[in-house]
Enzyme design. Sequence first.
Site, short mmCIF file in Angstrom:
data_model
loop_
_atom_site.label_atom_id
_atom_site.label_comp_id
_atom_site.label_asym_id
_atom_site.label_seq_id
_atom_site.Cartn_x
_atom_site.Cartn_y
_atom_site.Cartn_z
N ASP A 46 40.72 37.94 47.91
CA ASP A 46 39.25 38.49 47.36
C ASP A 46 39.74 39.21 45.83
OD1 ASP A 46 36.97 39.70 46.60
OD2 ASP A 46 36.31 40.01 48.42
N HIS A 47 39.49 38.43 44.93
CA HIS A 47 40.20 39.01 43.73
C HIS A 47 39.49 40.49 43.33
CE1 HIS A 47 36.28 37.26 41.73
NE2 HIS A 47 36.27 38.25 40.81
N HIS A 75 32.93 40.28 48.18
CA HIS A 75 33.12 41.35 47.16
C HIS A 75 32.42 42.45 47.36
CE1 HIS A 75 34.96 38.05 44.96
NE2 HIS A 75 33.87 37.65 44.32
#
Length: 489
Positions: A176-177, A239
Amino acid sequence: MPLTRNPVAKLLLFGATGDLAQRMLLPSLYGLHADGLLPPELTITGAARHDYDDKDYRAFAKKALHSFLPEDRKDEKALGTFLERLFYQPTDLSDPASFQPLADKIGDIAGGLAIYLSTAPSLFESAIEGLHKVGLAGNTVRVGLEKPLGYDLPTSREINDAVAKAFPEDRTFRIDHYLGKETVQNILALRFGNSFFEPVWNAQGIDNVQITISEMVGLEDRAGYYDGAGALRDMVANHMLQLLALIAMEPPARYDGTDIRDEKAKVFRSLRMITPETVNQDTVTGQYGDGAVKGAIVKGYLDELGQPSNTETFVAIKAHVDNWRWQGVPFYLRTGKRMTTRRSEIAIQFKPVPHSMFAGRGGQLQPNTLVIRLQPEEYVQLLVMAKEPGLDREGVRLREVPLNLSLDAEFAGSRRRIAYERLLLDLIEGDQALFVRRDEVEAQWTWIDAIRAGWTANGTRPKSYPSGSWGPSAAIGLTERDGVTWQDD
Protein backbone atom coordinates in the site's frame (compact mmCIF):
# COMPACT_ATOMS: atom_id res chain seq x y z
CA MET A 1 18.52 -2.35 17.90
CA PRO A 2 19.27 -1.87 14.18
CA LEU A 3 17.28 -3.70 11.54
CA THR A 4 18.66 -7.05 10.47
CA ARG A 5 18.86 -6.75 6.72
CA ASN A 6 18.72 -9.70 4.37
CA PRO A 7 19.14 -8.18 0.90
CA VAL A 8 18.55 -10.22 -2.23
CA ALA A 9 20.87 -10.28 -5.22
CA LYS A 10 18.16 -10.11 -7.90
CA LEU A 11 14.94 -8.19 -8.49
CA LEU A 12 12.27 -9.29 -10.97
CA LEU A 13 9.95 -6.49 -12.03
CA PHE A 14 6.67 -7.54 -13.64
CA GLY A 15 4.76 -4.82 -15.51
CA ALA A 16 8.16 -3.34 -16.36
CA THR A 17 6.88 -1.29 -19.32
CA GLY A 18 3.71 0.04 -17.69
CA ASP A 19 2.87 3.54 -16.51
CA LEU A 20 3.66 2.77 -12.86
CA ALA A 21 7.08 1.43 -13.80
CA GLN A 22 7.89 4.52 -15.86
CA ARG A 23 6.64 7.11 -13.36
CA MET A 24 7.50 5.48 -10.04
CA LEU A 25 9.38 2.17 -10.06
CA LEU A 26 12.28 2.94 -12.38
CA PRO A 27 12.85 6.46 -10.93
CA SER A 28 12.72 4.97 -7.41
CA LEU A 29 15.23 2.25 -8.21
CA TYR A 30 17.48 4.76 -9.95
CA GLY A 31 17.32 7.05 -6.90
CA LEU A 32 18.35 4.21 -4.61
CA HIS A 33 21.16 3.28 -6.99
CA ALA A 34 22.43 6.86 -7.30
CA ASP A 35 22.58 7.16 -3.51
CA GLY A 36 24.47 3.88 -3.11
CA LEU A 37 21.61 2.12 -1.30
CA LEU A 38 21.14 -0.87 -3.58
CA PRO A 39 23.28 -3.97 -3.03
CA PRO A 40 26.25 -3.62 -5.42
CA GLU A 41 25.54 -6.98 -7.06
CA LEU A 42 21.77 -6.44 -7.50
CA THR A 43 20.45 -7.03 -11.01
CA ILE A 44 16.99 -5.91 -12.13
CA THR A 45 15.12 -7.97 -14.71
CA GLY A 46 12.04 -6.45 -16.29
CA ALA A 47 9.22 -8.64 -17.56
CA ALA A 48 6.23 -7.64 -19.67
CA ARG A 49 4.54 -8.52 -22.96
CA HIS A 50 6.63 -6.14 -25.06
CA ASP A 51 9.04 -7.98 -27.32
CA TYR A 52 12.19 -6.21 -26.11
CA ASP A 53 15.71 -7.46 -25.57
CA ASP A 54 18.10 -6.07 -22.94
CA LYS A 55 19.27 -3.25 -25.18
CA ASP A 56 15.71 -2.23 -26.09
CA TYR A 57 14.65 -2.17 -22.47
CA ARG A 58 17.62 -0.09 -21.39
CA ALA A 59 16.70 2.44 -24.07
CA PHE A 60 13.09 2.38 -22.87
CA ALA A 61 14.17 2.89 -19.24
CA LYS A 62 16.55 5.70 -20.18
CA LYS A 63 13.74 7.55 -21.95
CA ALA A 64 11.39 7.07 -18.99
CA LEU A 65 14.01 8.33 -16.53
CA HIS A 66 14.73 11.42 -18.60
CA SER A 67 10.97 12.10 -18.70
CA PHE A 68 10.10 11.54 -15.05
CA LEU A 69 13.21 12.24 -12.98
CA PRO A 70 13.53 15.72 -11.45
CA GLU A 71 16.24 17.72 -13.16
CA ASP A 72 18.40 17.87 -10.05
CA ARG A 73 18.49 14.06 -9.88
CA LYS A 74 19.73 13.44 -13.40
CA ASP A 75 23.34 12.32 -13.42
CA GLU A 76 24.60 10.75 -16.63
CA LYS A 77 27.27 8.69 -14.88
CA ALA A 78 24.82 7.29 -12.33
CA LEU A 79 22.28 6.73 -15.10
CA GLY A 80 24.81 4.76 -17.11
CA THR A 81 25.75 2.45 -14.24
CA PHE A 82 22.09 2.01 -13.32
CA LEU A 83 21.17 0.92 -16.85
CA GLU A 84 23.89 -1.72 -16.64
CA ARG A 85 21.84 -3.38 -13.89
CA LEU A 86 18.80 -3.76 -16.19
CA PHE A 87 17.83 -6.86 -18.17
CA TYR A 88 14.59 -7.89 -19.84
CA GLN A 89 12.58 -10.99 -20.72
CA PRO A 90 9.27 -10.93 -22.68
CA THR A 91 6.65 -12.66 -20.50
CA ASP A 92 2.93 -13.36 -20.77
CA LEU A 93 1.57 -14.26 -17.33
CA SER A 94 -1.39 -16.07 -18.90
CA ASP A 95 0.92 -18.36 -20.92
CA PRO A 96 2.58 -21.19 -18.93
CA ALA A 97 5.25 -21.50 -21.64
CA SER A 98 6.54 -17.98 -20.79
CA PHE A 99 7.92 -18.93 -17.39
CA GLN A 100 10.78 -21.28 -18.26
CA PRO A 101 12.53 -18.72 -20.51
CA LEU A 102 12.06 -16.22 -17.68
CA ALA A 103 13.65 -18.61 -15.16
CA ASP A 104 16.54 -19.21 -17.57
CA LYS A 105 17.04 -15.46 -17.88
CA ILE A 106 17.03 -14.96 -14.09
CA GLY A 107 19.47 -17.81 -13.53
CA ASP A 108 20.75 -18.85 -10.11
CA ILE A 109 18.67 -17.48 -7.23
CA ALA A 110 20.75 -18.81 -4.34
CA GLY A 111 21.63 -15.21 -3.46
CA GLY A 112 17.94 -14.32 -3.13
CA LEU A 113 15.26 -13.00 -5.48
CA ALA A 114 12.59 -10.36 -4.86
CA ILE A 115 9.62 -10.32 -7.23
CA TYR A 116 7.46 -7.23 -7.73
CA LEU A 117 4.12 -8.44 -9.09
CA SER A 118 1.55 -5.97 -10.37
CA THR A 119 -1.16 -7.67 -12.38
CA ALA A 120 -4.90 -8.00 -12.84
CA PRO A 121 -6.52 -10.14 -10.11
CA SER A 122 -7.50 -12.71 -12.74
CA LEU A 123 -3.81 -13.42 -13.46
CA PHE A 124 -2.53 -13.86 -9.90
CA GLU A 125 -3.15 -17.59 -9.72
CA SER A 126 -1.55 -18.37 -13.10
CA ALA A 127 1.39 -16.11 -12.27
CA ILE A 128 2.08 -17.79 -8.93
CA GLU A 129 1.66 -21.28 -10.41
CA GLY A 130 4.01 -20.45 -13.27
CA LEU A 131 6.68 -19.04 -10.95
CA HIS A 132 6.41 -22.05 -8.65
CA LYS A 133 6.71 -24.62 -11.43
CA VAL A 134 9.97 -23.16 -12.75
CA GLY A 135 11.60 -22.80 -9.33
CA LEU A 136 11.09 -19.04 -8.86
CA ALA A 137 9.22 -19.42 -5.57
CA GLY A 138 11.70 -21.18 -3.27
CA ASN A 139 12.97 -20.27 0.18
CA THR A 140 15.25 -17.57 -1.19
CA VAL A 141 12.40 -15.76 -2.99
CA ARG A 142 10.04 -13.09 -1.64
CA VAL A 143 7.14 -11.50 -3.52
CA GLY A 144 5.72 -7.96 -3.43
CA LEU A 145 2.06 -7.71 -4.46
CA GLU A 146 0.60 -4.49 -5.83
CA LYS A 147 -3.13 -3.82 -5.39
CA PRO A 148 -5.88 -4.48 -6.28
CA LEU A 149 -5.79 -7.70 -4.26
CA GLY A 150 -9.37 -8.64 -5.08
CA TYR A 151 -12.64 -6.71 -5.13
CA ASP A 152 -14.21 -8.21 -1.98
CA LEU A 153 -13.46 -10.74 0.75
CA PRO A 154 -14.02 -13.90 -1.37
CA THR A 155 -11.81 -12.72 -4.26
CA SER A 156 -9.18 -11.46 -1.81
CA ARG A 157 -9.09 -14.85 -0.10
CA GLU A 158 -8.84 -16.55 -3.47
CA ILE A 159 -5.77 -14.47 -4.36
CA ASN A 160 -4.22 -14.89 -0.91
CA ASP A 161 -4.78 -18.65 -1.04
CA ALA A 162 -3.10 -18.82 -4.46
CA VAL A 163 -0.12 -16.80 -3.21
CA ALA A 164 0.15 -18.85 -0.01
CA LYS A 165 0.61 -22.08 -2.00
CA ALA A 166 4.06 -20.82 -3.01
CA PHE A 167 4.89 -17.96 -0.63
CA PRO A 168 4.35 -18.12 3.14
CA GLU A 169 3.35 -14.94 4.97
CA ASP A 170 6.92 -14.10 5.99
CA ARG A 171 7.90 -13.92 2.30
CA THR A 172 4.79 -12.03 1.12
CA PHE A 173 4.88 -8.21 0.94
CA ARG A 174 1.48 -6.61 0.17
CA ILE A 175 2.03 -3.05 -1.00
CA ASP A 176 0.00 0.00 0.00
CA HIS A 177 2.08 2.91 -1.26
CA TYR A 178 0.55 5.30 1.30
CA LEU A 179 2.50 3.46 4.00
CA GLY A 180 5.73 4.52 2.29
CA LYS A 181 4.95 8.23 2.53
CA GLU A 182 7.23 10.14 4.89
CA THR A 183 4.38 11.95 6.63
CA VAL A 184 2.47 8.70 7.20
CA GLN A 185 5.48 7.29 9.04
CA ASN A 186 5.65 10.53 11.00
CA ILE A 187 2.28 9.59 12.51
CA LEU A 188 4.14 6.88 14.42
CA ALA A 189 6.90 9.30 15.44
CA LEU A 190 4.37 11.92 16.49
CA ARG A 191 2.28 9.52 18.56
CA PHE A 192 4.89 7.27 20.10
CA GLY A 193 7.93 9.55 20.23
CA ASN A 194 6.31 12.38 22.22
CA SER A 195 5.00 11.96 25.75
CA PHE A 196 2.48 14.81 25.78
CA PHE A 197 0.06 13.32 23.21
CA GLU A 198 -0.61 9.94 24.81
CA PRO A 199 -2.63 11.19 27.85
CA VAL A 200 -5.18 12.86 25.57
CA TRP A 201 -5.05 10.41 22.64
CA ASN A 202 -8.33 8.71 23.56
CA ALA A 203 -12.07 9.23 23.98
CA GLN A 204 -11.50 11.51 26.97
CA GLY A 205 -9.33 13.91 24.99
CA ILE A 206 -10.44 13.63 21.34
CA ASP A 207 -13.85 14.67 19.99
CA ASN A 208 -13.53 13.37 16.42
CA VAL A 209 -11.07 12.34 13.73
CA GLN A 210 -11.43 13.33 10.06
CA ILE A 211 -9.54 11.69 7.20
CA THR A 212 -9.86 13.28 3.75
CA ILE A 213 -8.34 12.17 0.45
CA SER A 214 -9.67 14.43 -2.30
CA GLU A 215 -8.65 14.36 -5.95
CA MET A 216 -9.22 16.90 -8.70
CA VAL A 217 -8.80 14.38 -11.52
CA GLY A 218 -11.56 12.36 -13.12
CA LEU A 219 -11.34 8.96 -14.76
CA GLU A 220 -8.19 9.67 -16.81
CA ASP A 221 -7.09 6.28 -18.22
CA ARG A 222 -8.53 4.14 -15.39
CA ALA A 223 -12.10 3.74 -16.63
CA GLY A 224 -11.89 -0.05 -17.00
CA TYR A 225 -10.71 -0.57 -13.44
CA TYR A 226 -12.43 2.30 -11.68
CA ASP A 227 -15.98 1.69 -12.86
CA GLY A 228 -15.77 -1.83 -11.46
CA ALA A 229 -14.28 -0.63 -8.19
CA GLY A 230 -15.57 2.78 -7.15
CA ALA A 231 -14.31 5.09 -4.43
CA LEU A 232 -15.04 2.70 -1.56
CA ARG A 233 -12.91 -0.12 -2.95
CA ASP A 234 -10.31 2.09 -4.60
CA MET A 235 -9.45 4.35 -1.66
CA VAL A 236 -11.23 3.41 1.58
CA ALA A 237 -10.49 -0.33 1.50
CA ASN A 238 -6.75 0.25 1.66
CA HIS A 239 -5.27 3.77 2.04
CA MET A 240 -7.90 5.31 4.30
CA LEU A 241 -8.33 2.35 6.60
CA GLN A 242 -4.56 2.07 6.97
CA LEU A 243 -4.41 5.73 8.01
CA LEU A 244 -7.26 5.16 10.47
CA ALA A 245 -5.37 2.22 11.97
CA LEU A 246 -2.18 4.25 12.48
CA ILE A 247 -4.18 6.92 14.31
CA ALA A 248 -6.19 4.44 16.42
CA MET A 249 -3.69 1.64 17.15
CA GLU A 250 -2.25 0.89 20.58
CA PRO A 251 1.49 1.53 21.11
CA PRO A 252 3.52 -1.37 19.65
CA ALA A 253 6.33 -2.71 21.81
CA ARG A 254 8.83 -2.55 18.95
CA TYR A 255 9.15 -1.00 15.50
CA ASP A 256 8.94 -4.22 13.53
CA GLY A 257 6.61 -5.91 11.09
CA THR A 258 5.00 -8.18 13.65
CA ASP A 259 4.24 -5.71 16.44
CA ILE A 260 3.02 -2.87 14.22
CA ARG A 261 0.79 -5.10 12.14
CA ASP A 262 -0.58 -6.88 15.23
CA GLU A 263 -1.83 -3.54 16.57
CA LYS A 264 -3.28 -2.43 13.22
CA ALA A 265 -5.15 -5.75 12.87
CA LYS A 266 -6.74 -5.20 16.30
CA VAL A 267 -8.13 -1.87 15.08
CA PHE A 268 -9.67 -3.43 11.97
CA ARG A 269 -11.30 -6.15 14.08
CA SER A 270 -12.71 -3.42 16.37
CA LEU A 271 -14.43 -1.45 13.59
CA ARG A 272 -18.17 -1.32 14.22
CA MET A 273 -19.97 -3.05 11.39
CA ILE A 274 -22.23 -0.82 9.32
CA THR A 275 -25.49 -2.67 8.72
CA PRO A 276 -28.37 -2.24 6.25
CA GLU A 277 -30.23 -0.48 9.07
CA THR A 278 -27.45 2.07 9.68
CA VAL A 279 -25.82 2.42 6.25
CA ASN A 280 -27.93 5.36 5.08
CA GLN A 281 -27.22 7.41 8.19
CA ASP A 282 -23.53 6.49 8.40
CA THR A 283 -22.53 6.74 4.71
CA VAL A 284 -23.00 9.11 1.78
CA THR A 285 -22.22 8.23 -1.84
CA GLY A 286 -21.87 10.55 -4.79
CA GLN A 287 -21.00 10.71 -8.47
CA TYR A 288 -19.54 13.82 -10.05
CA GLY A 289 -21.44 15.70 -12.71
CA ASP A 290 -20.45 18.60 -14.97
CA GLY A 291 -18.67 21.51 -13.37
CA ALA A 292 -15.48 23.52 -13.23
CA VAL A 293 -12.18 22.54 -11.65
CA LYS A 294 -9.65 25.37 -11.22
CA GLY A 295 -11.58 27.39 -13.80
CA ALA A 296 -11.66 24.64 -16.44
CA ILE A 297 -15.01 23.22 -17.54
CA VAL A 298 -15.08 19.43 -17.15
CA LYS A 299 -17.53 16.68 -18.05
CA GLY A 300 -19.46 14.56 -15.60
CA TYR A 301 -18.58 10.94 -14.84
CA LEU A 302 -21.23 9.43 -17.11
CA ASP A 303 -20.12 11.56 -20.07
CA GLU A 304 -16.50 10.56 -19.49
CA LEU A 305 -17.44 6.91 -19.14
CA GLY A 306 -19.81 6.93 -22.10
CA GLN A 307 -22.42 4.66 -20.52
CA PRO A 308 -24.83 4.50 -17.56
CA SER A 309 -23.28 3.60 -14.22
CA ASN A 310 -24.11 3.61 -10.51
CA THR A 311 -20.43 3.58 -9.49
CA GLU A 312 -19.68 6.02 -6.69
CA THR A 313 -16.87 8.53 -7.25
CA PHE A 314 -17.34 9.96 -3.75
CA VAL A 315 -17.96 8.34 -0.39
CA ALA A 316 -18.16 9.72 3.14
CA ILE A 317 -18.41 7.41 6.14
CA LYS A 318 -18.92 7.80 9.86
CA ALA A 319 -16.95 4.96 11.42
CA HIS A 320 -16.44 3.84 15.01
CA VAL A 321 -13.68 1.83 16.68
CA ASP A 322 -15.38 -0.10 19.46
CA ASN A 323 -12.73 -0.47 22.13
CA TRP A 324 -11.85 1.23 25.43
CA ARG A 325 -9.63 3.91 23.90
CA TRP A 326 -12.06 5.11 21.23
CA GLN A 327 -15.57 4.34 22.44
CA GLY A 328 -17.90 7.10 21.25
CA VAL A 329 -15.35 8.91 19.04
CA PRO A 330 -16.51 9.21 15.40
CA PHE A 331 -13.97 8.75 12.61
CA TYR A 332 -15.19 10.60 9.54
CA LEU A 333 -13.74 9.36 6.24
CA ARG A 334 -14.19 11.26 3.00
CA THR A 335 -12.75 10.68 -0.48
CA GLY A 336 -13.77 11.67 -3.98
CA LYS A 337 -12.77 12.60 -7.50
CA ARG A 338 -13.29 15.96 -9.23
CA MET A 339 -13.30 17.80 -5.93
CA THR A 340 -12.34 21.39 -5.26
CA THR A 341 -8.71 20.66 -4.40
CA ARG A 342 -6.16 17.86 -4.16
CA ARG A 343 -5.56 16.98 -0.54
CA SER A 344 -4.68 14.07 1.74
CA GLU A 345 -5.10 15.05 5.35
CA ILE A 346 -5.90 13.83 8.85
CA ALA A 347 -7.54 16.30 11.24
CA ILE A 348 -7.81 15.34 14.90
CA GLN A 349 -10.11 17.63 16.86
CA PHE A 350 -9.62 17.61 20.62
CA LYS A 351 -12.39 18.21 23.11
CA PRO A 352 -12.88 21.77 24.40
CA VAL A 353 -11.61 22.85 27.80
CA PRO A 354 -14.15 21.99 30.53
CA HIS A 355 -14.62 25.64 31.56
CA SER A 356 -13.74 28.91 29.82
CA MET A 357 -12.51 31.63 32.16
CA PHE A 358 -12.65 34.07 29.22
CA ALA A 359 -16.37 33.85 28.49
CA GLY A 360 -17.28 36.76 30.78
CA ARG A 361 -14.80 39.00 28.95
CA GLY A 362 -15.99 38.07 25.47
CA GLY A 363 -13.24 35.58 24.65
CA GLN A 364 -14.39 32.79 22.32
CA LEU A 365 -12.54 29.48 22.45
CA GLN A 366 -12.17 26.92 19.64
CA PRO A 367 -11.20 23.30 20.32
CA ASN A 368 -7.58 22.50 19.48
CA THR A 369 -7.03 20.64 16.22
CA LEU A 370 -4.02 18.64 15.06
CA VAL A 371 -3.71 18.61 11.25
CA ILE A 372 -1.42 16.10 9.54
CA ARG A 373 -1.15 17.03 5.86
CA LEU A 374 0.18 14.26 3.60
CA GLN A 375 -0.14 15.99 0.24
CA PRO A 376 0.37 18.20 -1.70
CA GLU A 377 2.40 19.81 1.12
CA GLU A 378 3.77 17.77 3.99
CA TYR A 379 3.37 19.28 7.43
CA VAL A 380 2.05 18.81 10.94
CA GLN A 381 0.09 21.75 12.35
CA LEU A 382 -1.38 22.19 15.83
CA LEU A 383 -4.09 24.86 16.05
CA VAL A 384 -4.03 26.50 19.50
CA MET A 385 -5.74 29.48 21.11
CA ALA A 386 -3.77 32.69 21.71
CA LYS A 387 -4.66 36.20 22.85
CA GLU A 388 -4.57 38.98 20.27
CA PRO A 389 -2.31 41.89 21.27
CA GLY A 390 -4.11 44.83 22.82
CA LEU A 391 -5.23 46.54 26.05
CA ASP A 392 -8.46 44.49 26.23
CA ARG A 393 -10.62 47.55 27.13
CA GLU A 394 -13.41 46.11 24.97
CA GLY A 395 -12.87 42.54 26.12
CA VAL A 396 -10.39 39.73 25.63
CA ARG A 397 -9.88 38.78 21.99
CA LEU A 398 -8.74 35.23 21.38
CA ARG A 399 -7.70 33.78 18.04
CA GLU A 400 -6.75 30.37 16.72
CA VAL A 401 -3.11 30.32 15.59
CA PRO A 402 -1.08 27.50 14.05
CA LEU A 403 2.05 25.92 15.45
CA ASN A 404 3.67 24.56 12.31
CA LEU A 405 6.12 21.78 11.66
CA SER A 406 6.90 21.96 7.96
CA LEU A 407 8.78 18.83 7.02
CA ASP A 408 10.00 20.50 3.84
CA ALA A 409 11.48 23.39 5.85
CA GLU A 410 12.74 21.51 8.91
CA PHE A 411 14.48 18.85 6.85
CA ALA A 412 15.45 21.06 3.91
CA GLY A 413 18.86 19.40 3.75
CA SER A 414 17.36 15.92 3.39
CA ARG A 415 16.16 14.68 0.04
CA ARG A 416 12.43 13.98 -0.09
CA ARG A 417 11.92 10.44 -1.32
CA ILE A 418 8.86 9.11 -3.08
CA ALA A 419 7.06 6.28 -1.30
CA TYR A 420 8.14 3.55 -3.70
CA GLU A 421 11.83 4.15 -2.97
CA ARG A 422 11.31 3.07 0.63
CA LEU A 423 8.96 0.21 -0.23
CA LEU A 424 11.19 -1.22 -2.95
CA LEU A 425 14.23 -1.00 -0.69
CA ASP A 426 12.33 -2.70 2.13
CA LEU A 427 11.27 -5.46 -0.28
CA ILE A 428 14.87 -5.93 -1.39
CA GLU A 429 16.13 -5.97 2.22
CA GLY A 430 13.26 -8.00 3.68
CA ASP A 431 11.68 -5.54 6.15
CA GLN A 432 7.89 -6.11 6.37
CA ALA A 433 6.98 -3.27 8.78
CA LEU A 434 5.41 -1.08 6.06
CA PHE A 435 3.59 -3.87 4.24
CA VAL A 436 0.09 -5.23 4.85
CA ARG A 437 -0.53 -8.63 6.39
CA ARG A 438 -3.24 -11.03 5.24
CA ASP A 439 -5.38 -10.74 8.37
CA GLU A 440 -5.38 -6.94 7.95
CA VAL A 441 -6.56 -7.21 4.35
CA GLU A 442 -9.34 -9.65 5.17
CA ALA A 443 -10.58 -7.65 8.16
CA GLN A 444 -10.68 -4.54 5.95
CA TRP A 445 -12.68 -6.34 3.27
CA THR A 446 -15.12 -7.73 5.84
CA TRP A 447 -15.98 -4.17 6.88
CA ILE A 448 -16.10 -2.82 3.32
CA ASP A 449 -18.30 -5.68 2.08
CA ALA A 450 -20.84 -4.98 4.84
CA ILE A 451 -21.19 -1.40 3.59
CA ARG A 452 -21.72 -2.52 0.01
CA ALA A 453 -24.26 -5.12 1.16
CA GLY A 454 -26.09 -2.33 2.98
CA TRP A 455 -26.16 -0.19 -0.16
CA THR A 456 -27.55 -3.10 -2.14
CA ALA A 457 -30.20 -3.89 0.47
CA ASN A 458 -31.39 -0.27 0.48
CA GLY A 459 -31.06 0.32 -3.26
CA THR A 460 -28.65 3.17 -2.51
CA ARG A 461 -27.63 5.17 -5.57
CA PRO A 462 -24.92 7.84 -5.64
CA LYS A 463 -26.09 11.45 -5.40
CA SER A 464 -24.86 13.80 -8.11
CA TYR A 465 -22.45 16.56 -7.10
CA PRO A 466 -20.89 19.26 -9.29
CA SER A 467 -17.27 18.86 -10.26
CA GLY A 468 -15.12 21.30 -8.34
CA SER A 469 -17.12 20.95 -5.12
CA TRP A 470 -16.61 19.09 -1.81
CA GLY A 471 -19.12 16.40 -2.81
CA PRO A 472 -22.85 15.95 -2.17
CA SER A 473 -24.49 18.26 0.37
CA ALA A 474 -25.51 15.16 2.33
CA ALA A 475 -21.84 14.74 3.31
CA ILE A 476 -22.09 18.00 5.25
CA GLY A 477 -25.12 16.63 7.08
CA LEU A 478 -23.16 13.50 8.02
CA THR A 479 -20.98 15.56 10.35
CA GLU A 480 -23.28 18.45 11.20
CA ARG A 481 -25.79 16.08 12.82
CA ASP A 482 -23.06 15.60 15.43
CA GLY A 483 -22.22 19.31 15.64
CA VAL A 484 -19.02 18.77 13.66
CA THR A 485 -17.75 20.67 10.60
CA TRP A 486 -15.43 19.21 7.97
CA GLN A 487 -11.91 20.62 8.06
CA ASP A 488 -11.99 22.32 4.65
CA ASP A 489 -9.55 25.23 5.19
